[in-house]
Design a protein around this motif. Structure first.
Motif, PDB file in Angstrom:
ATOM      1  N   SER A 287      -9.378   5.252  -0.218  1.00 14.70           N
ATOM      2  CA  SER A 287      -7.956   5.403  -0.492  1.00 14.70           C
ATOM      3  C   SER A 287      -7.472   4.315  -1.434  1.00 14.70           C
ATOM      4  N   THR A 288      -6.368   4.619  -2.121  1.00 15.30           N
ATOM      5  CA  THR A 288      -5.673   3.636  -2.936  1.00 15.30           C
ATOM      6  C   THR A 288      -4.200   3.702  -2.599  1.00 15.30           C
ATOM      7  N   THR A 289      -3.559   2.570  -2.481  1.00 16.88           N
ATOM      8  CA  THR A 289      -2.144   2.548  -2.134  1.00 16.88           C
ATOM      9  C   THR A 289      -1.294   2.805  -3.368  1.00 16.88           C
ATOM     10  N   ALA A 290      -0.063   3.265  -3.139  1.00 18.39           N
ATOM     11  CA  ALA A 290       0.842   3.565  -4.247  1.00 18.39           C
ATOM     12  C   ALA A 290       1.086   2.319  -5.084  1.00 18.39           C
TER      13      ALA A 290
ATOM     14  N   GLU B 188      -2.876   8.802   6.484  1.00 16.82           N
ATOM     15  CA  GLU B 188      -3.932   8.290   5.612  1.00 16.82           C
ATOM     16  C   GLU B 188      -4.858   9.414   5.161  1.00 16.82           C
ATOM     17  N   TYR B 189      -5.146  10.344   6.055  1.00 17.36           N
ATOM     18  CA  TYR B 189      -6.013  11.484   5.722  1.00 17.36           C
ATOM     19  C   TYR B 189      -5.357  12.360   4.659  1.00 17.36           C
ATOM     20  N   ALA B 190      -4.077  12.711   4.878  1.00 22.70           N
ATOM     21  CA  ALA B 190      -3.384  13.590   3.934  1.00 22.70           C
ATOM     22  C   ALA B 190      -3.240  12.927   2.573  1.00 22.70           C
ATOM     23  N   ALA B 191      -2.879  11.653   2.551  1.00 27.68           N
ATOM     24  CA  ALA B 191      -2.687  10.946   1.279  1.00 27.68           C
ATOM     25  C   ALA B 191      -3.984  10.851   0.495  1.00 27.68           C
ATOM     26  N   ALA B 192      -5.112  10.708   1.207  1.00 28.45           N
ATOM     27  CA  ALA B 192      -6.411  10.567   0.545  1.00 28.45           C
ATOM     28  C   ALA B 192      -6.890  11.867  -0.081  1.00 28.45           C
TER      29      ALA B 192
ATOM     30  N   HIS C 290       5.587  14.535   4.688  1.00 30.97           N
ATOM     31  CA  HIS C 290       7.035  14.640   4.887  1.00 30.97           C
ATOM     32  C   HIS C 290       7.377  14.651   6.378  1.00 30.97           C
ATOM     33  N   LEU C 291       6.632  15.410   7.168  1.00 32.95           N
ATOM     34  CA  LEU C 291       6.882  15.470   8.605  1.00 32.95           C
ATOM     35  C   LEU C 291       6.693  14.107   9.265  1.00 32.95           C
ATOM     36  N   LEU C 292       5.760  13.314   8.721  1.00 33.08           N
ATOM     37  CA  LEU C 292       5.489  11.984   9.269  1.00 33.08           C
ATOM     38  C   LEU C 292       6.363  10.912   8.639  1.00 33.08           C
ATOM     39  N   ASP C 293       7.224  11.320   7.686  1.00 33.34           N
ATOM     40  CA  ASP C 293       8.056  10.371   6.937  1.00 33.34           C
ATOM     41  C   ASP C 293       7.190   9.305   6.262  1.00 33.34           C
ATOM     42  N   LYS C 294       6.098   9.772   5.634  1.00 37.03           N
ATOM     43  CA  LYS C 294       5.143   8.860   4.999  1.00 37.03           C
ATOM     44  C   LYS C 294       4.882   9.242   3.543  1.00 37.03           C
ATOM     45  N   THR C 295       5.842   9.867   2.895  1.00 39.12           N
ATOM     46  CA  THR C 295       5.606  10.262   1.508  1.00 39.12           C
ATOM     47  C   THR C 295       5.462   9.060   0.583  1.00 39.12           C
ATOM     48  N   ASP C 296       5.840   7.881   1.061  1.00 38.98           N
ATOM     49  CA  ASP C 296       5.641   6.682   0.254  1.00 38.98           C
ATOM     50  C   ASP C 296       4.164   6.332   0.098  1.00 38.98           C
ATOM     51  N   MET C 297       3.306   7.007   0.869  1.00 42.18           N
ATOM     52  CA  MET C 297       1.866   6.754   0.779  1.00 42.18           C
ATOM     53  C   MET C 297       1.198   7.541  -0.338  1.00 42.18           C
TER      54      MET C 297
ATOM     55  N   LEU D  98      10.309  19.528  -1.653  1.00 39.40           N
ATOM     56  CA  LEU D  98      10.015  18.373  -0.817  1.00 39.40           C
ATOM     57  C   LEU D  98      10.095  17.076  -1.621  1.00 39.40           C
ATOM     58  N   LEU D  99       9.570  17.119  -2.843  1.00 38.37           N
ATOM     59  CA  LEU D  99       9.658  15.934  -3.694  1.00 38.37           C
ATOM     60  C   LEU D  99      11.106  15.636  -4.034  1.00 38.37           C
ATOM     61  N   ASN D 100      11.898  16.686  -4.250  1.00 35.64           N
ATOM     62  CA  ASN D 100      13.304  16.490  -4.585  1.00 35.64           C
ATOM     63  C   ASN D 100      14.040  15.818  -3.429  1.00 35.64           C
ATOM     64  N   ILE D 101      13.688  16.196  -2.201  1.00 41.28           N
ATOM     65  CA  ILE D 101      14.313  15.594  -1.026  1.00 41.28           C
ATOM     66  C   ILE D 101      13.998  14.103  -0.960  1.00 41.28           C
ATOM     67  N   GLN D 102      12.753  13.763  -1.234  1.00 42.13           N
ATOM     68  CA  GLN D 102      12.319  12.380  -1.087  1.00 42.13           C
ATOM     69  C   GLN D 102      12.696  11.497  -2.269  1.00 42.13           C
ATOM     70  N   PHE D 103      12.639  12.072  -3.469  1.00 40.74           N
ATOM     71  CA  PHE D 103      12.813  11.248  -4.664  1.00 40.74           C
ATOM     72  C   PHE D 103      13.908  11.810  -5.571  1.00 40.74           C
ATOM     73  N   SER D 104      15.046  12.154  -4.980  1.00 45.88           N
ATOM     74  CA  SER D 104      16.096  12.790  -5.760  1.00 45.88           C
ATOM     75  C   SER D 104      16.755  11.838  -6.738  1.00 45.88           C
ATOM     76  N   GLU D 105      16.682  10.540  -6.441  1.00 42.80           N
ATOM     77  CA  GLU D 105      17.302   9.600  -7.368  1.00 42.80           C
ATOM     78  C   GLU D 105      16.559   9.614  -8.689  1.00 42.80           C
ATOM     79  N   ARG D 106      17.273   9.427  -9.778  1.00 42.22           N
ATOM     80  CA  ARG D 106      16.683   9.467 -11.119  1.00 42.22           C
ATOM     81  C   ARG D 106      15.754   8.288 -11.304  1.00 42.22           C
ATOM     82  N   SER D 107      14.552   8.567 -11.793  1.00 42.06           N
ATOM     83  CA  SER D 107      13.577   7.506 -11.979  1.00 42.06           C
ATOM     84  C   SER D 107      14.026   6.531 -13.057  1.00 42.06           C
TER      85      SER D 107
END
Length: 449
Positions: free
Chosen positions: A204-207, A256-260, A290-297, A341-350
Protein backbone atom coordinates in the motif's frame (compact mmCIF):
# COMPACT_ATOMS: atom_id res chain seq x y z
CA UNK A 1 -30.37 17.00 -38.72
CA UNK A 2 -27.94 14.86 -36.73
CA UNK A 3 -26.69 15.87 -33.30
CA UNK A 4 -23.49 13.90 -33.77
CA UNK A 5 -22.34 16.61 -36.19
CA UNK A 6 -21.24 18.32 -32.95
CA UNK A 7 -19.64 15.14 -31.63
CA UNK A 8 -17.81 13.34 -34.44
CA UNK A 9 -17.44 9.59 -34.32
CA UNK A 10 -14.19 7.96 -33.29
CA UNK A 11 -11.38 7.72 -35.81
CA UNK A 12 -8.45 5.33 -35.44
CA UNK A 13 -5.03 5.26 -37.07
CA UNK A 14 -4.83 1.45 -36.72
CA UNK A 15 -7.77 -0.85 -37.32
CA UNK A 16 -8.37 -3.82 -35.00
CA UNK A 17 -11.26 -5.97 -33.81
CA UNK A 18 -11.75 -3.55 -30.93
CA UNK A 19 -11.91 -0.45 -33.14
CA UNK A 20 -14.32 -2.18 -35.53
CA UNK A 21 -16.67 -3.06 -32.64
CA UNK A 22 -16.48 0.51 -31.36
CA UNK A 23 -17.37 1.91 -34.77
CA UNK A 24 -20.24 -0.57 -35.14
CA UNK A 25 -21.61 0.49 -31.75
CA UNK A 26 -21.42 4.16 -32.73
CA UNK A 27 -23.20 3.35 -35.99
CA UNK A 28 -25.97 1.62 -33.99
CA UNK A 29 -26.41 4.64 -31.74
CA UNK A 30 -26.10 7.23 -34.50
CA UNK A 31 -29.71 7.07 -35.83
CA UNK A 32 -31.03 7.93 -32.36
CA UNK A 33 -29.08 11.17 -32.10
CA UNK A 34 -31.27 13.40 -34.23
CA UNK A 35 -32.79 16.83 -33.81
CA UNK A 36 -36.39 15.84 -33.10
CA UNK A 37 -38.17 18.99 -34.40
CA UNK A 38 -36.48 18.60 -37.79
CA UNK A 39 -37.86 15.07 -38.33
CA UNK A 40 -40.71 14.47 -40.81
CA UNK A 41 -44.15 14.85 -39.30
CA UNK A 42 -44.90 11.14 -39.68
CA UNK A 43 -41.86 10.18 -37.59
CA UNK A 44 -42.74 12.71 -34.89
CA UNK A 45 -46.29 11.32 -34.77
CA UNK A 46 -44.86 7.82 -34.37
CA UNK A 47 -42.70 8.95 -31.43
CA UNK A 48 -45.78 10.44 -29.80
CA UNK A 49 -47.74 7.26 -30.45
CA UNK A 50 -45.19 5.03 -28.68
CA UNK A 51 -44.93 7.49 -25.79
CA UNK A 52 -41.43 8.85 -26.30
CA UNK A 53 -42.91 12.32 -26.88
CA UNK A 54 -45.85 13.97 -25.15
CA UNK A 55 -49.01 14.87 -27.07
CA UNK A 56 -48.14 18.55 -26.92
CA UNK A 57 -47.19 19.60 -30.46
CA UNK A 58 -44.69 22.12 -29.09
CA UNK A 59 -42.97 19.72 -26.69
CA UNK A 60 -40.09 17.67 -28.12
CA UNK A 61 -38.48 16.45 -24.90
CA UNK A 62 -37.89 12.67 -24.82
CA UNK A 63 -39.82 10.97 -22.03
CA UNK A 64 -39.12 8.06 -19.72
CA UNK A 65 -41.64 5.34 -20.62
CA UNK A 66 -42.64 4.95 -17.02
CA UNK A 67 -45.81 2.90 -17.39
CA UNK A 68 -44.30 0.49 -19.90
CA UNK A 69 -41.28 -0.06 -17.67
CA UNK A 70 -43.62 -0.75 -14.75
CA UNK A 71 -45.50 -3.35 -16.80
CA UNK A 72 -42.24 -4.96 -17.91
CA UNK A 73 -40.93 -5.19 -14.34
CA UNK A 74 -44.19 -6.34 -12.77
CA UNK A 75 -44.39 -9.20 -15.27
CA UNK A 76 -41.07 -10.56 -13.94
CA UNK A 77 -42.64 -10.90 -10.48
CA UNK A 78 -46.07 -12.16 -11.45
CA UNK A 79 -45.54 -14.37 -14.50
CA UNK A 80 -43.51 -17.43 -15.39
CA UNK A 81 -40.19 -16.30 -16.83
CA UNK A 82 -39.15 -17.51 -20.31
CA UNK A 83 -36.98 -20.63 -20.60
CA UNK A 84 -33.89 -18.52 -21.22
CA UNK A 85 -33.95 -17.38 -17.60
CA UNK A 86 -33.29 -20.88 -16.25
CA UNK A 87 -29.68 -19.82 -15.67
CA UNK A 88 -30.99 -17.44 -12.99
CA UNK A 89 -32.61 -20.22 -10.99
CA UNK A 90 -29.86 -19.83 -8.39
CA UNK A 91 -30.30 -16.05 -8.38
CA UNK A 92 -33.87 -15.70 -7.16
CA UNK A 93 -33.10 -12.98 -4.58
CA UNK A 94 -31.42 -11.02 -7.37
CA UNK A 95 -34.43 -11.22 -9.67
CA UNK A 96 -36.60 -10.05 -6.78
CA UNK A 97 -34.27 -7.21 -5.87
CA UNK A 98 -33.68 -5.96 -9.42
CA UNK A 99 -37.38 -5.71 -10.14
CA UNK A 100 -38.48 -4.56 -6.68
CA UNK A 101 -35.85 -1.82 -6.52
CA UNK A 102 -36.74 -0.54 -9.98
CA UNK A 103 -40.43 -0.45 -9.10
CA UNK A 104 -39.61 1.30 -5.85
CA UNK A 105 -37.67 3.96 -7.77
CA UNK A 106 -40.73 4.42 -9.98
CA UNK A 107 -43.00 4.58 -6.92
CA UNK A 108 -44.94 1.62 -8.28
CA UNK A 109 -44.50 -1.35 -5.96
CA UNK A 110 -46.68 -4.35 -6.88
CA UNK A 111 -49.83 -5.49 -5.10
CA UNK A 112 -49.93 -6.64 -1.47
CA UNK A 113 -50.32 -10.28 -2.51
CA UNK A 114 -47.09 -10.14 -4.53
CA UNK A 115 -45.23 -8.38 -1.71
CA UNK A 116 -46.32 -11.07 0.71
CA UNK A 117 -45.08 -13.78 -1.67
CA UNK A 118 -41.73 -11.99 -1.96
CA UNK A 119 -41.21 -12.13 1.80
CA UNK A 120 -42.15 -15.81 1.84
CA UNK A 121 -39.72 -16.61 -0.98
CA UNK A 122 -36.84 -14.75 0.68
CA UNK A 123 -37.51 -16.51 3.97
CA UNK A 124 -37.19 -19.85 2.18
CA UNK A 125 -33.86 -18.74 0.69
CA UNK A 126 -32.28 -18.25 4.11
CA UNK A 127 -30.05 -21.20 4.97
CA UNK A 128 -28.93 -21.81 8.54
CA UNK A 129 -25.60 -23.60 8.89
CA UNK A 130 -24.58 -26.21 11.47
CA UNK A 131 -22.77 -23.64 13.64
CA UNK A 132 -25.86 -21.46 14.06
CA UNK A 133 -24.81 -18.91 11.48
CA UNK A 134 -26.68 -18.34 8.24
CA UNK A 135 -27.08 -16.41 5.01
CA UNK A 136 -29.20 -16.29 1.89
CA UNK A 137 -28.62 -18.67 -0.98
CA UNK A 138 -29.78 -18.29 -4.56
CA UNK A 139 -32.79 -20.49 -3.84
CA UNK A 140 -34.29 -22.63 -1.04
CA UNK A 141 -31.67 -24.73 0.78
CA UNK A 142 -28.83 -23.42 -1.39
CA UNK A 143 -25.40 -22.44 -0.07
CA UNK A 144 -25.30 -18.91 1.42
CA UNK A 145 -23.52 -16.35 -0.74
CA UNK A 146 -22.68 -12.69 -0.11
CA UNK A 147 -24.25 -11.58 -3.37
CA UNK A 148 -27.64 -13.20 -2.88
CA UNK A 149 -27.58 -12.27 0.81
CA UNK A 150 -27.04 -8.65 -0.19
CA UNK A 151 -29.94 -8.78 -2.66
CA UNK A 152 -32.26 -10.39 -0.11
CA UNK A 153 -31.41 -7.96 2.68
CA UNK A 154 -31.86 -4.93 0.43
CA UNK A 155 -35.19 -6.23 -0.89
CA UNK A 156 -36.44 -6.80 2.67
CA UNK A 157 -35.26 -3.30 3.66
CA UNK A 158 -37.33 -1.86 0.80
CA UNK A 159 -40.41 -3.71 2.04
CA UNK A 160 -39.76 -2.77 5.67
CA UNK A 161 -39.88 0.91 4.76
CA UNK A 162 -42.45 0.89 1.95
CA UNK A 163 -45.62 2.93 2.35
CA UNK A 164 -47.66 2.50 -0.83
CA UNK A 165 -48.14 -0.01 -3.63
CA UNK A 166 -50.45 -0.85 -6.50
CA UNK A 167 -53.32 -1.44 -4.05
CA UNK A 168 -52.82 1.86 -2.22
CA UNK A 169 -51.36 2.10 1.27
CA UNK A 170 -49.39 -1.00 2.23
CA UNK A 171 -50.89 -2.82 5.25
CA UNK A 172 -48.63 -2.72 8.29
CA UNK A 173 -48.26 -6.51 8.36
CA UNK A 174 -46.03 -6.36 5.26
CA UNK A 175 -43.45 -4.02 6.76
CA UNK A 176 -43.73 -5.75 10.14
CA UNK A 177 -43.10 -9.16 8.54
CA UNK A 178 -40.04 -7.90 6.63
CA UNK A 179 -38.61 -6.06 9.62
CA UNK A 180 -39.28 -8.93 12.04
CA UNK A 181 -37.51 -11.39 9.76
CA UNK A 182 -34.48 -9.09 9.46
CA UNK A 183 -34.36 -8.75 13.25
CA UNK A 184 -34.65 -12.51 13.59
CA UNK A 185 -31.65 -13.26 11.37
CA UNK A 186 -29.35 -10.34 12.28
CA UNK A 187 -27.15 -12.25 14.71
CA UNK A 188 -27.00 -15.38 12.55
CA UNK A 189 -26.11 -13.33 9.50
CA UNK A 190 -23.41 -11.41 11.40
CA UNK A 191 -21.85 -14.65 12.61
CA UNK A 192 -21.75 -16.00 9.06
CA UNK A 193 -20.36 -12.79 7.58
CA UNK A 194 -17.68 -12.60 10.26
CA UNK A 195 -16.59 -16.15 9.37
CA UNK A 196 -15.81 -14.95 5.84
CA UNK A 197 -13.07 -12.54 6.99
CA UNK A 198 -9.63 -13.22 5.53
CA UNK A 199 -6.50 -11.42 6.69
CA UNK A 200 -3.80 -10.82 4.12
CA UNK A 201 -0.72 -8.70 3.48
CA UNK A 202 -1.01 -5.97 0.85
CA UNK A 203 1.36 -3.45 -0.64
CA UNK A 204 0.00 0.00 0.00
CA UNK A 205 0.88 3.66 -0.40
CA UNK A 206 -0.68 6.45 1.62
CA UNK A 207 -2.34 9.46 0.00
CA UNK A 208 0.13 12.13 -1.01
CA UNK A 209 3.31 10.08 -1.23
CA UNK A 210 4.80 7.31 -3.32
CA UNK A 211 6.42 5.21 -0.60
CA UNK A 212 5.17 1.63 -0.70
CA UNK A 213 4.89 -0.51 2.39
CA UNK A 214 3.48 -3.90 3.30
CA UNK A 215 0.55 -3.76 5.71
CA UNK A 216 -2.04 -6.12 7.11
CA UNK A 217 -5.51 -5.91 5.53
CA UNK A 218 -8.82 -7.76 5.71
CA UNK A 219 -11.04 -8.88 2.84
CA UNK A 220 -14.09 -11.14 2.71
CA UNK A 221 -14.87 -14.32 0.84
CA UNK A 222 -18.06 -14.30 -1.20
CA UNK A 223 -18.95 -17.65 0.35
CA UNK A 224 -17.16 -20.20 2.50
CA UNK A 225 -14.08 -21.46 0.65
CA UNK A 226 -14.86 -18.94 -2.09
CA UNK A 227 -12.79 -16.20 -3.69
CA UNK A 228 -11.73 -13.08 -1.79
CA UNK A 229 -12.27 -9.76 -3.55
CA UNK A 230 -13.75 -6.33 -3.09
CA UNK A 231 -17.24 -7.48 -4.17
CA UNK A 232 -17.57 -9.59 -1.05
CA UNK A 233 -16.10 -6.77 1.01
CA UNK A 234 -18.64 -4.23 -0.19
CA UNK A 235 -21.67 -6.49 0.16
CA UNK A 236 -20.69 -7.41 3.72
CA UNK A 237 -20.20 -3.76 4.70
CA UNK A 238 -23.47 -2.70 3.06
CA UNK A 239 -25.51 -5.40 4.78
CA UNK A 240 -23.98 -4.74 8.18
CA UNK A 241 -24.52 -1.00 7.82
CA UNK A 242 -28.17 -1.41 6.85
CA UNK A 243 -28.82 -3.85 9.71
CA UNK A 244 -26.78 -1.84 12.24
CA UNK A 245 -24.53 -4.78 13.08
CA UNK A 246 -21.25 -3.23 11.99
CA UNK A 247 -18.48 -3.61 14.58
CA UNK A 248 -14.82 -2.64 14.98
CA UNK A 249 -13.90 -6.32 15.01
CA UNK A 250 -15.60 -6.86 11.67
CA UNK A 251 -14.11 -3.82 9.94
CA UNK A 252 -10.53 -3.94 11.22
CA UNK A 253 -8.21 -3.78 8.19
CA UNK A 254 -11.07 -3.55 5.67
CA UNK A 255 -10.36 0.03 4.58
CA UNK A 256 -6.73 -0.90 3.95
CA UNK A 257 -7.88 -3.79 1.73
CA UNK A 258 -10.24 -1.62 -0.34
CA UNK A 259 -7.72 1.21 -0.73
CA UNK A 260 -5.01 -1.22 -1.88
CA UNK A 261 -7.23 -2.24 -4.82
CA UNK A 262 -6.49 1.04 -6.62
CA UNK A 263 -4.47 0.37 -9.78
CA UNK A 264 -1.95 2.47 -11.69
CA UNK A 265 -4.81 3.59 -13.98
CA UNK A 266 -6.56 5.39 -11.12
CA UNK A 267 -9.57 3.08 -10.86
CA UNK A 268 -9.91 0.00 -8.68
CA UNK A 269 -9.44 -3.68 -9.45
CA UNK A 270 -11.01 -6.66 -7.72
CA UNK A 271 -8.06 -7.50 -5.48
CA UNK A 272 -5.14 -5.57 -3.97
CA UNK A 273 -2.10 -4.98 -6.18
CA UNK A 274 -3.38 -7.05 -9.12
CA UNK A 275 -5.89 -6.81 -11.95
CA UNK A 276 -7.34 -4.17 -14.22
CA UNK A 277 -9.42 -1.20 -13.08
CA UNK A 278 -13.12 -1.85 -13.62
CA UNK A 279 -16.27 0.18 -12.97
CA UNK A 280 -17.95 -2.48 -10.86
CA UNK A 281 -14.92 -3.01 -8.67
CA UNK A 282 -14.34 0.75 -8.48
CA UNK A 283 -17.82 1.28 -7.07
CA UNK A 284 -17.43 -1.56 -4.57
CA UNK A 285 -14.09 -0.23 -3.31
CA UNK A 286 -15.16 3.39 -3.19
CA UNK A 287 -18.52 2.61 -1.55
CA UNK A 288 -16.71 0.48 1.04
CA UNK A 289 -14.41 3.37 1.91
CA UNK A 290 -17.38 5.72 2.00
CA UNK A 291 -19.31 3.47 4.40
CA UNK A 292 -16.24 3.34 6.66
CA UNK A 293 -15.68 7.11 6.32
CA UNK A 294 -12.16 6.33 5.07
CA UNK A 295 -12.11 7.89 1.61
CA UNK A 296 -9.07 9.86 2.73
CA UNK A 297 -7.14 6.61 2.29
CA UNK A 298 -7.46 6.77 -1.51
CA UNK A 299 -3.85 7.12 -2.63
CA UNK A 300 -4.51 9.12 -5.81
CA UNK A 301 -7.86 10.92 -5.96
CA UNK A 302 -6.92 12.91 -9.06
CA UNK A 303 -6.08 9.75 -10.99
CA UNK A 304 -9.39 8.19 -9.86
CA UNK A 305 -11.38 11.20 -11.05
CA UNK A 306 -9.57 11.19 -14.37
CA UNK A 307 -10.08 7.47 -14.91
CA UNK A 308 -13.80 7.83 -14.18
CA UNK A 309 -14.16 10.82 -16.52
CA UNK A 310 -12.50 8.93 -19.36
CA UNK A 311 -14.99 6.09 -19.04
CA UNK A 312 -17.74 8.26 -20.56
CA UNK A 313 -17.78 7.68 -24.31
CA UNK A 314 -17.61 11.00 -26.14
CA UNK A 315 -20.00 9.99 -28.94
CA UNK A 316 -22.51 7.67 -27.24
CA UNK A 317 -22.58 9.54 -23.93
CA UNK A 318 -22.86 6.38 -21.81
CA UNK A 319 -20.10 4.75 -19.79
CA UNK A 320 -17.83 1.78 -20.39
CA UNK A 321 -16.58 -0.46 -17.61
CA UNK A 322 -12.91 -0.53 -18.55
CA UNK A 323 -10.48 1.19 -20.86
CA UNK A 324 -10.95 0.18 -24.50
CA UNK A 325 -14.39 -1.34 -23.87
CA UNK A 326 -17.84 -0.65 -25.33
CA UNK A 327 -20.57 1.46 -23.78
CA UNK A 328 -22.96 -0.43 -21.48
CA UNK A 329 -26.08 0.87 -19.77
CA UNK A 330 -25.28 -0.74 -16.41
CA UNK A 331 -22.22 1.46 -15.98
CA UNK A 332 -24.50 4.47 -15.85
CA UNK A 333 -24.80 3.34 -12.25
CA UNK A 334 -21.36 1.94 -11.50
CA UNK A 335 -19.37 4.86 -12.86
CA UNK A 336 -22.02 7.51 -12.22
CA UNK A 337 -22.37 6.44 -8.58
CA UNK A 338 -18.61 6.67 -8.13
CA UNK A 339 -18.77 10.23 -9.38
CA UNK A 340 -21.55 11.00 -6.91
CA UNK A 341 -19.63 9.48 -4.01
CA UNK A 342 -16.57 11.52 -4.92
CA UNK A 343 -18.74 14.62 -5.16
CA UNK A 344 -20.03 14.00 -1.64
CA UNK A 345 -16.54 13.66 -0.23
CA UNK A 346 -14.65 16.23 -2.27
CA UNK A 347 -17.24 18.78 -3.33
CA UNK A 348 -15.02 21.70 -2.47
CA UNK A 349 -13.14 23.11 -5.46
CA UNK A 350 -9.60 21.81 -5.65
CA UNK A 351 -6.89 24.38 -5.03
CA UNK A 352 -4.67 22.37 -7.36
CA UNK A 353 -6.89 22.26 -10.46
CA UNK A 354 -3.88 22.41 -12.72
CA UNK A 355 -2.93 18.93 -11.47
CA UNK A 356 -6.19 17.57 -12.86
CA UNK A 357 -5.52 18.54 -16.47
CA UNK A 358 -3.29 15.55 -17.42
CA UNK A 359 -5.99 13.18 -16.20
CA UNK A 360 -8.94 14.95 -17.83
CA UNK A 361 -7.42 15.81 -21.19
CA UNK A 362 -9.14 12.85 -22.85
CA UNK A 363 -12.24 12.79 -20.69
CA UNK A 364 -15.57 14.58 -20.76
CA UNK A 365 -14.49 17.91 -19.33
CA UNK A 366 -16.70 20.24 -21.35
CA UNK A 367 -20.02 21.63 -20.22
CA UNK A 368 -23.21 21.08 -22.19
CA UNK A 369 -23.17 24.69 -23.30
CA UNK A 370 -19.76 24.18 -24.92
CA UNK A 371 -21.18 21.32 -26.95
CA UNK A 372 -23.74 23.61 -28.51
CA UNK A 373 -22.10 27.01 -28.49
CA UNK A 374 -18.98 28.30 -30.18
CA UNK A 375 -16.29 30.21 -28.37
CA UNK A 376 -17.96 33.43 -29.52
CA UNK A 377 -21.26 32.44 -27.95
CA UNK A 378 -22.94 31.75 -31.30
CA UNK A 379 -25.18 28.73 -31.83
CA UNK A 380 -23.82 25.81 -33.76
CA UNK A 381 -25.83 24.07 -36.46
CA UNK A 382 -27.12 21.52 -33.94
CA UNK A 383 -29.54 24.15 -32.59
CA UNK A 384 -30.90 23.19 -29.15
CA UNK A 385 -30.29 20.09 -27.01
CA UNK A 386 -32.81 17.28 -26.90
CA UNK A 387 -33.09 17.25 -23.13
CA UNK A 388 -32.97 19.79 -20.37
CA UNK A 389 -29.62 19.75 -18.60
CA UNK A 390 -29.74 19.86 -14.82
CA UNK A 391 -28.72 23.31 -13.60
CA UNK A 392 -28.11 22.39 -9.97
CA UNK A 393 -24.85 24.21 -9.40
CA UNK A 394 -24.44 22.54 -6.00
CA UNK A 395 -24.30 19.05 -7.50
CA UNK A 396 -22.20 19.23 -10.64
CA UNK A 397 -20.67 15.84 -11.37
CA UNK A 398 -17.46 15.23 -13.26
CA UNK A 399 -19.17 13.97 -16.41
CA UNK A 400 -21.61 15.21 -19.01
CA UNK A 401 -24.97 14.51 -17.39
CA UNK A 402 -26.92 15.62 -20.46
CA UNK A 403 -25.16 13.12 -22.70
CA UNK A 404 -25.80 10.31 -20.24
CA UNK A 405 -29.51 11.19 -20.11
CA UNK A 406 -29.57 11.24 -23.90
CA UNK A 407 -27.96 7.80 -24.12
CA UNK A 408 -30.35 6.25 -21.58
CA UNK A 409 -33.53 7.75 -23.00
CA UNK A 410 -32.74 7.36 -26.71
CA UNK A 411 -30.47 4.30 -26.95
CA UNK A 412 -31.25 2.25 -23.83
CA UNK A 413 -35.04 2.51 -23.71
CA UNK A 414 -37.04 -0.23 -25.35
CA UNK A 415 -40.41 1.20 -26.51
CA UNK A 416 -42.21 -1.90 -25.24
CA UNK A 417 -40.61 -1.60 -21.78
CA UNK A 418 -37.26 -2.39 -20.23
CA UNK A 419 -33.77 -1.03 -20.79
CA UNK A 420 -30.96 -2.35 -22.93
CA UNK A 421 -27.33 -3.05 -22.04
CA UNK A 422 -24.56 -3.17 -24.66
CA UNK A 423 -26.50 -4.39 -27.66
CA UNK A 424 -29.46 -2.45 -28.99
CA UNK A 425 -31.26 -5.78 -29.29
CA UNK A 426 -30.82 -7.24 -25.80
CA UNK A 427 -33.16 -6.04 -23.04
CA UNK A 428 -31.89 -6.21 -19.47
CA UNK A 429 -33.94 -7.49 -16.56
CA UNK A 430 -31.62 -5.36 -14.39
CA UNK A 431 -33.52 -2.22 -15.35
CA UNK A 432 -32.73 -0.77 -11.92
CA UNK A 433 -29.11 -0.28 -13.00
CA UNK A 434 -29.98 2.13 -15.78
CA UNK A 435 -32.77 3.93 -13.94
CA UNK A 436 -31.77 6.83 -11.73
CA UNK A 437 -28.40 6.20 -9.99
CA UNK A 438 -29.07 4.55 -6.66
CA UNK A 439 -26.82 3.27 -3.95
CA UNK A 440 -28.24 -0.17 -3.35
CA UNK A 441 -27.47 -2.19 -6.48
CA UNK A 442 -25.06 -5.05 -6.97
CA UNK A 443 -25.50 -6.62 -10.38
CA UNK A 444 -21.79 -7.02 -10.98
CA UNK A 445 -21.67 -10.73 -10.12
CA UNK A 446 -23.73 -11.69 -13.18
CA UNK A 447 -22.59 -9.27 -15.87
CA UNK A 448 -18.86 -9.07 -15.24
CA UNK A 449 -17.43 -8.33 -18.68
Amino acid sequence: MLLHDCNPKSRFTIESKTTIEQQETEDECSPFFVHIPSLPRTQIDHLRQVGLLSNDDNDFEILLLRQKHIQYLTKALSSTLPAGFVSLDASRPWVIYWTLHSLDLLNALPCVKTLSKIIDTLQRCFTEEHDGSGGFGGGPQQMPHCATSYAAVMALCILAGAESCEDGLIPSFISIAALSFLQQIRCKLYKWLYSLRVQTIVTSTTAGNHFFQEISATGFRVHRDGEVDVRGTYTVLAMCTMLNIITDELTEGVAEYAAACQTYEGGFGGEPNVGEAHGGYAYCALATLHLLDKTDMIADKFALRGWLARRQLSFEGGFSGRANKLVDGCYSFWQGACMALLNIQFSERSTHEENMEPYLSHGIARSVEEDFLTAKGEEKSCEQPLLEQSRDEDFQLLFDQYKLQRYILLCAQEPSGGLRGVSLIKIELSTCLVFFPSYFVFFFFLIFI
